[in-house]
Write a protein that holds these residues in place. Structure first.
Motif, PDB file in Angstrom:
ATOM      1  N   SER A 135      33.840  -9.626  31.552  1.00 25.08           N
ATOM      2  CA  SER A 135      34.809  -9.469  32.651  1.00 25.08           C
ATOM      3  C   SER A 135      34.133  -9.192  33.990  1.00 25.08           C
ATOM      4  CB  SER A 135      35.783  -8.323  32.328  1.00 25.08           C
ATOM      5  OG  SER A 135      35.106  -7.079  32.479  1.00 25.08           O
ATOM      6  N   GLY A 136      32.884  -8.710  33.947  1.00 21.97           N
ATOM      7  CA  GLY A 136      32.181  -8.362  35.186  1.00 21.97           C
ATOM      8  C   GLY A 136      32.535  -6.981  35.705  1.00 21.97           C
ATOM      9  N   ALA A 137      33.256  -6.182  34.922  1.00 23.35           N
ATOM     10  CA  ALA A 137      33.669  -4.853  35.388  1.00 23.35           C
ATOM     11  C   ALA A 137      32.496  -3.875  35.404  1.00 23.35           C
ATOM     12  CB  ALA A 137      34.768  -4.316  34.473  1.00 23.35           C
ATOM     13  N   ARG A 138      32.630  -2.871  36.256  1.00 23.74           N
ATOM     14  CA  ARG A 138      31.634  -1.792  36.250  1.00 23.74           C
ATOM     15  C   ARG A 138      32.243  -0.497  35.721  1.00 23.74           C
ATOM     16  NH1 ARG A 138      30.123  -1.722  41.939  1.00 23.74           N
ATOM     17  NH2 ARG A 138      29.258   0.292  41.419  1.00 23.74           N
ATOM     18  N   ARG A 139      33.557  -0.564  35.453  1.00 20.06           N
ATOM     19  CA  ARG A 139      34.206   0.627  34.874  1.00 20.06           C
ATOM     20  C   ARG A 139      35.288   0.172  33.908  1.00 20.06           C
ATOM     21  NH1 ARG A 139      37.171   4.911  38.759  1.00 20.06           N
ATOM     22  NH2 ARG A 139      35.155   5.959  38.898  1.00 20.06           N
ATOM     23  N   VAL A 140      35.426   0.918  32.791  1.00 20.25           N
ATOM     24  CA  VAL A 140      36.549   0.695  31.868  1.00 20.25           C
ATOM     25  C   VAL A 140      37.409   1.952  31.934  1.00 20.25           C
ATOM     26  CG1 VAL A 140      37.242   0.091  29.522  1.00 20.25           C
ATOM     27  CG2 VAL A 140      34.933  -0.425  30.293  1.00 20.25           C
ATOM     28  N   VAL A 141      38.692   1.746  32.086  1.00 20.81           N
ATOM     29  CA  VAL A 141      39.612   2.882  32.082  1.00 20.81           C
ATOM     30  C   VAL A 141      40.544   2.734  30.891  1.00 20.81           C
ATOM     31  CG1 VAL A 141      41.457   4.054  33.345  1.00 20.81           C
ATOM     32  CG2 VAL A 141      39.471   3.202  34.569  1.00 20.81           C
ATOM     33  N   THR A 142      40.780   3.850  30.204  1.00 15.27           N
ATOM     34  CA  THR A 142      41.658   3.809  29.046  1.00 15.27           C
ATOM     35  C   THR A 142      42.534   5.061  29.020  1.00 15.27           C
ATOM     36  OG1 THR A 142      41.702   3.445  26.662  1.00 15.27           O
ATOM     37  CG2 THR A 142      39.919   4.827  27.496  1.00 15.27           C
ATOM     38  N   GLY A 143      43.301   5.235  27.939  1.00 19.90           N
ATOM     39  CA  GLY A 143      44.247   6.353  27.912  1.00 19.90           C
ATOM     40  C   GLY A 143      44.144   7.188  26.652  1.00 19.90           C
ATOM     41  N   CYS A 144      42.968   7.168  25.999  1.00 21.15           N
ATOM     42  CA  CYS A 144      42.820   7.912  24.739  1.00 21.15           C
ATOM     43  C   CYS A 144      41.392   8.455  24.650  1.00 21.15           C
ATOM     44  CB  CYS A 144      43.097   6.965  23.569  1.00 21.15           C
ATOM     45  SG  CYS A 144      42.635   7.659  21.982  1.00 21.15           S
ATOM     46  N   PRO A 145      41.230   9.760  24.401  1.00 22.33           N
ATOM     47  CA  PRO A 145      39.861  10.303  24.355  1.00 22.33           C
ATOM     48  C   PRO A 145      39.006   9.703  23.242  1.00 22.33           C
ATOM     49  CG  PRO A 145      41.516  12.010  23.839  1.00 22.33           C
ATOM     50  CD  PRO A 145      42.258  10.793  24.284  1.00 22.33           C
ATOM     51  N   GLN A 180      32.222  -4.367  18.742  1.00 26.49           N
ATOM     52  CA  GLN A 180      31.305  -5.254  19.467  1.00 26.49           C
ATOM     53  C   GLN A 180      32.069  -6.360  20.201  1.00 26.49           C
ATOM     54  OE1 GLN A 180      28.124  -4.549  19.771  1.00 26.49           O
ATOM     55  NE2 GLN A 180      27.648  -6.322  21.045  1.00 26.49           N
ATOM     56  N   ARG A 181      33.140  -6.845  19.571  1.00 23.11           N
ATOM     57  CA  ARG A 181      33.957  -7.893  20.206  1.00 23.11           C
ATOM     58  C   ARG A 181      34.565  -7.347  21.505  1.00 23.11           C
ATOM     59  NH1 ARG A 181      36.703 -12.584  18.535  1.00 23.11           N
ATOM     60  NH2 ARG A 181      38.842 -12.730  19.266  1.00 23.11           N
ATOM     61  N   LYS A 182      35.073  -6.130  21.424  1.00 20.91           N
ATOM     62  CA  LYS A 182      35.642  -5.491  22.619  1.00 20.91           C
ATOM     63  C   LYS A 182      34.570  -5.353  23.702  1.00 20.91           C
ATOM     64  CE  LYS A 182      39.101  -3.655  23.251  1.00 20.91           C
ATOM     65  NZ  LYS A 182      40.277  -4.013  24.053  1.00 20.91           N
ATOM     66  N   ARG A 183      33.380  -4.889  23.284  1.00 16.71           N
ATOM     67  CA  ARG A 183      32.272  -4.735  24.247  1.00 16.71           C
ATOM     68  C   ARG A 183      31.934  -6.062  24.901  1.00 16.71           C
ATOM     69  NH1 ARG A 183      27.346  -7.569  24.600  1.00 16.71           N
ATOM     70  NH2 ARG A 183      26.203  -6.519  26.237  1.00 16.71           N
ATOM     71  N   LEU A 228      41.075  -8.489  31.411  1.00 18.36           N
ATOM     72  CA  LEU A 228      40.214  -8.276  30.245  1.00 18.36           C
ATOM     73  C   LEU A 228      40.815  -9.019  29.069  1.00 18.36           C
ATOM     74  CD1 LEU A 228      37.883  -6.828  28.752  1.00 18.36           C
ATOM     75  CD2 LEU A 228      39.461  -4.932  28.336  1.00 18.36           C
ATOM     76  N   ARG A 229      40.018  -9.898  28.460  1.00 22.78           N
ATOM     77  CA  ARG A 229      40.498 -10.643  27.286  1.00 22.78           C
ATOM     78  C   ARG A 229      40.791  -9.676  26.157  1.00 22.78           C
ATOM     79  NH1 ARG A 229      37.010 -15.427  24.694  1.00 22.78           N
ATOM     80  NH2 ARG A 229      38.515 -15.630  23.020  1.00 22.78           N
ATOM     81  N   GLU A 230      41.901  -9.871  25.491  1.00 23.97           N
ATOM     82  CA  GLU A 230      42.317  -9.023  24.359  1.00 23.97           C
ATOM     83  C   GLU A 230      42.243  -7.535  24.728  1.00 23.97           C
ATOM     84  OE1 GLU A 230      40.496 -10.101  20.637  1.00 23.97           O
ATOM     85  OE2 GLU A 230      40.748 -12.244  21.027  1.00 23.97           O
ATOM     86  N   ALA A 231      42.842  -7.203  25.879  1.00 21.04           N
ATOM     87  CA  ALA A 231      42.783  -5.820  26.369  1.00 21.04           C
ATOM     88  C   ALA A 231      43.396  -4.840  25.380  1.00 21.04           C
ATOM     89  CB  ALA A 231      43.506  -5.726  27.710  1.00 21.04           C
ATOM     90  N   ASP A 232      44.350  -5.325  24.566  1.00 15.27           N
ATOM     91  CA  ASP A 232      44.995  -4.399  23.632  1.00 15.27           C
ATOM     92  C   ASP A 232      44.392  -4.490  22.222  1.00 15.27           C
ATOM     93  OD1 ASP A 232      45.934  -6.868  22.944  1.00 15.27           O
ATOM     94  OD2 ASP A 232      48.035  -6.280  22.775  1.00 15.27           O
ATOM     95  N   ALA A 233      43.271  -5.203  22.081  1.00 12.19           N
ATOM     96  CA  ALA A 233      42.620  -5.245  20.751  1.00 12.19           C
ATOM     97  C   ALA A 233      41.967  -3.897  20.473  1.00 12.19           C
ATOM     98  CB  ALA A 233      41.576  -6.358  20.721  1.00 12.19           C
ATOM     99  N   GLN A 286      43.642  -0.973  26.394  1.00  7.34           N
ATOM    100  CA  GLN A 286      44.917  -0.411  25.918  1.00  7.34           C
ATOM    101  C   GLN A 286      44.722   0.203  24.527  1.00  7.34           C
ATOM    102  OE1 GLN A 286      48.026  -1.103  27.590  1.00  7.34           O
ATOM    103  NE2 GLN A 286      49.344  -0.143  26.071  1.00  7.34           N
ATOM    104  N   PRO A 287      44.829   1.541  24.391  1.00  7.15           N
ATOM    105  CA  PRO A 287      44.638   2.143  23.069  1.00  7.15           C
ATOM    106  C   PRO A 287      45.746   1.748  22.095  1.00  7.15           C
ATOM    107  CG  PRO A 287      44.559   3.791  24.832  1.00  7.15           C
ATOM    108  CD  PRO A 287      45.086   2.538  25.434  1.00  7.15           C
TER     109      PRO A 287
END
Ligand code: SF4
Ligand code: SF4
Length: 435
Positions: free
Chosen positions: A396-406, A387-390, A362-367, A337-338
């Motif tokens: 999370s085990g995800a293979r893709r991250v989707v967001t809303g900000c370039p 790095q914390r976000k990474r 995702l933990r702290e998705a809006d961090a 979440q941007p």
């Protein structure tokens, strides 16, 4: 409150009045990414405001300390959302930067005033630069979708960037003769009422990133407009002004705003839609830029009320509904979440516009991910924040991250590439409707 020079004592008084509204409660501290990672009061919103107050009252004269504290702010806006007194913290910082501009190298002023404020020149410069990009960007197989920017001496500012981008988006000459009308009244009068997508026309503002660095995102937005029968006009825009505002270069800002208002004068469109949430906030400040005449200020105010970013446009104006989950193969996906995305946007619903994605928590998705212009000025702190976000994304085990900000797309790709993580990063508009 106007942006501008320190010589203007009325504006300085206005700034002091706003600063006096801070009651030092500190409720903004726990949400501030720079404070969370440094634990210094000077890196917190409250500390920044206290330092500014001391400057405005003439009790402090260490200009370097002031510039450092403003530079280490990410402009994420979390503090003003948390502030019970409703302080417009981002506006205060923007005004402070315009009052106390940091000394900048000459090349930065040239880029801001001579290129970002003059799109035709930028077009020529980009055409000359693009063939050279393969020499500057080193492909790095282990780093997924990116290439490392070659910088002699391994500077900490060197980043993983998208592979040499495709051509920028095709622009249209300024307003068509038959739609060219004068002034604000005309801009609002001769269009069908908003409500039916097929009757809608928008001016699309891709911003510097979705135009040149991530043009695939700009093209994805144009495809969404076409799919919903929205006519999109794409003139030659200058930059929205974010870098000029961050450096306090009001002359560059004034040139950018004047150029963009010239493109908007006489333009008949229902909305100005930006690809980037941060770009969408700047038209709200355009009317405060010094040196504009009253008709420009009126036009700026008119468009400030009709500017939305892409996620808001799709979710709240087009009212596109999420699709049911796919029954076929699914891709484990998390949502970042941007910070600057409006709070009424539901990112998880936007992700569900691509049914083949399985949404994982995702933990702290809006961090904050630590991206944006801040990441160029304070790369070390930016990487610590990111790095914390990474780490949470990998866990999370995800293979893709989707967001809303370039800007988040660029930052997340850089962070994941540095760590050799093979996780792709996309803007939701790029995955929209994909099977
Ligand atoms: S805008 Fe963000 S980084 Fe800057 S002071 Fe506020 S919370 Fe902290
Ligand atoms: S939350 Fe608002 S009033 Fe409280 S310290 Fe922060 S800026 Fe000041």
């Amino acid at each position: 409150m106007k942006l501008g020079s320190r010589k203007n004592s009325t504006r300085l008084r206005q700034l002091k009045t706003l600063l006096a509204r801070c009651n030092r409660c500190g409720l903004c501290q726990p949400v501030c990414p720079s404070f969370i990672h440094s634990r210094h009061e000077g890196d917190s919103p409250r500390g920044r405001l206290a330092l500014l107050t001391a400057f405005c009252q003439g009790q402090l004269h260490d200009m370097a300390a002031l510039h450092t504290c403003l530079r280490r702010c990410l402009d994420c806006g979390r503090c003003q959302r948390a502030c019970p007194a409703g302080l417009p913290v981002l506006q205060i910082f923007a005004v402070a930067r315009s009052f106390f501009p940091a000394p900048r190298p000459r090349w930065q002023r040239l880029v801001l005033r001579g290129l970002l404020a003059r799109p035709q020149r930028m077009e020529v410069a980009w055409r000359l630069l693009r063939p050279l990009l393969p020499l500057l960007l080193h492909r790095d197989g282990a780093a997924g979708q990116t290439a490392r920017l070659y910088w002699p001496g391994k500077r900490p500012g060197a980043r993983y960037l998208p592979l040499p981008p495709a051509a920028p988006l095709p622009k249209q000459p300024k307003v068509q003769a038959e739609t060219a009308v004068q002034g604000v009244a005309a801009a609002s009068s001769d269009l069908a009422p908003v409500g039916r997508a097929s009757a809608m026309r928008v001016a699309f503002f891709p911003g510097c990133l979705a135009d040149r660095i991530l043009p695939e995102l700009g093209r994805a937005c144009l495809a969404i407009f076409a799919q919903h029968q929205v006519e999109a006009i794409l003139p030659h825009w200058a930059c929205c002004g974010a870098p000029a505002l961050r450096t306090g270069d009001m002359r560059a800002m004034q040139r950018m705003v004047s150029h963009n208002l010239q493109q908007l004068a006489g333009l008949t469109a229902h909305w100005l839609v930006t690809a980037c949430p941060a770009c969408a906030e700047h038209p709200g400040l355009w009317s405060e830029v010094p040196g504009l005449d009253s008709s420009q200020q009126a036009l700026a105010r008119y468009w400030a009320g009709r500017t939305v970013e892409m996620s808001t446009f799709v979710q709240h104006i087009l009212k596109v509904e999420p699709l049911p989950p796919s029954t076929g193969a699914v891709l484990p996906t998390v949502c970042h979440q941007p910070c600057r995305l409006p709070k009424n946007v539901d990112m998880s619903a936007l992700i569900r516009l691509a049914p083949q994605q399985e949404i994982l928590p995702l933990r702290e998705a809006d961090a904050c991910c630590g991206g944006g212009l801040f990441s160029l000025e304070e790369p070390a702190l930016s990487q610590r924040i990111g790095q914390r976000k990474r780490d949470f994304i990998v866990a999370s085990g995800a293979r893709r991250v989707v967001t809303g900000c370039p800007a988040c797309v660029l930052q997340l790709r850089d962070l994941l590439a540095r760590n050799r993580d093979r996780i792709e990063v996309r803007h939701w508009a790029e995955t929209y409707g994909s099977e």
